[in-house]
Scaffold this motif. Structure first.
Motif: not given
Length: 240
Positions: A100-128
């Protein structure tokens, strides 16, 4: 004028005076929600999230801002659609109590990599508060992984929020740093060696620990600090 009034206005009889006034050429092909999302992501990828306004998006679609409201209620609604699209790209594993630790880490890394493709887009996820089904699919998947790992339900629920918040903040910081690199003269902030020298040169009597551990404070390359923090957070969830 609110979105409902805008929709109603489009069904009113044409105004002769308005028809007589010259108007810029607009597209005649209907716009779809998918086109809106695709175009918005294109703007963010090339110009950054801060450049994405309803007016800028309308221009990229060769239409007027008001016409977008037939598909998108407001900017917050657009933000949710964008984050939902990125979440739809994520592959979620079948929860495995032994990994479960490795799986959770893997999902977070996927989210990170998606956000980094689009500069600043993670701002849209805050407070949502997510209602998009794809965003909910990701939080559901992360919750399932944590519960399979034996994490208590309340702890698991808050951990999902904390992990996604950290990933979004991390990606936003990278975006801000890159913007400063382009638009600011303070390039030394991005130079690790220069930053280390500045910290080490501080008055030792005032900053004894900072000067002594300047190397440790400026250590790390790539996503080293991200990996460290993620491991720290996830390992903490395994403790009783």
């Amino acid at each position: 004028m609110n979105p409902r009034e805008r929709r109603a206005a489009r069904h009113q009889p044409p105004n002769p005076d308005a028809e007589a006034a010259p108007r810029p050429r607009r597209r005649t092909a209907p716009i779809t929600v998918e086109q809106v999302i695709d175009t918005a992501l294109g703007v963010v990828a090339t110009e950054g999230y801060e450049a994405l306004t309803m007016r800028r998006l309308a221009g990229a679609l060769d239409t007027g801002p008001a016409s977008l409201y037939a598909h998108v209620v407001n900017k917050a609604d657009l933000d949710e659609l964008l984050i939902g699209r990125l979440c739809g790209e994520l592959a979620l594993p079948e929860p495995d109590p032994a990994a479960w630790r490795e799986q959770l880490r893997g999902v977070c890394i996927q989210v990170r990599d998606q956000y980094l493709k689009y500069p600043g887009i993670s701002r849209a996820a805050l407070a949502m508060a997510p209602t998009d089904l794809e965003a909910l699919r990701v939080s559901e998947g992360m919750l399932a992984i944590l519960l399979a790992g034996g994490v208590a339900p309340q702890t698991a629920a808050w951990a999902v929020d904390a992990l996604l918040l950290y990933v979004a903040a991390y990606c936003l910081e990278i975006s801000i740093v890159q913007q400063r690199k382009v638009h600011s003269e303070a390039d030394w902030v991005l130079d690790t060696d220069e930053l280390r020298r500045r910290l080490a040169a501080l008055p030792a009597e005032t900053f004894p620990h900072t000067t002594r551990h300047a190397a440790e404070l400026t250590a790390g390359e790539g996503h080293d600090r991200f990996d460290f923090t993620l491991t720290l957070m996830i390992d903490g969830l395994a403790r009783p």
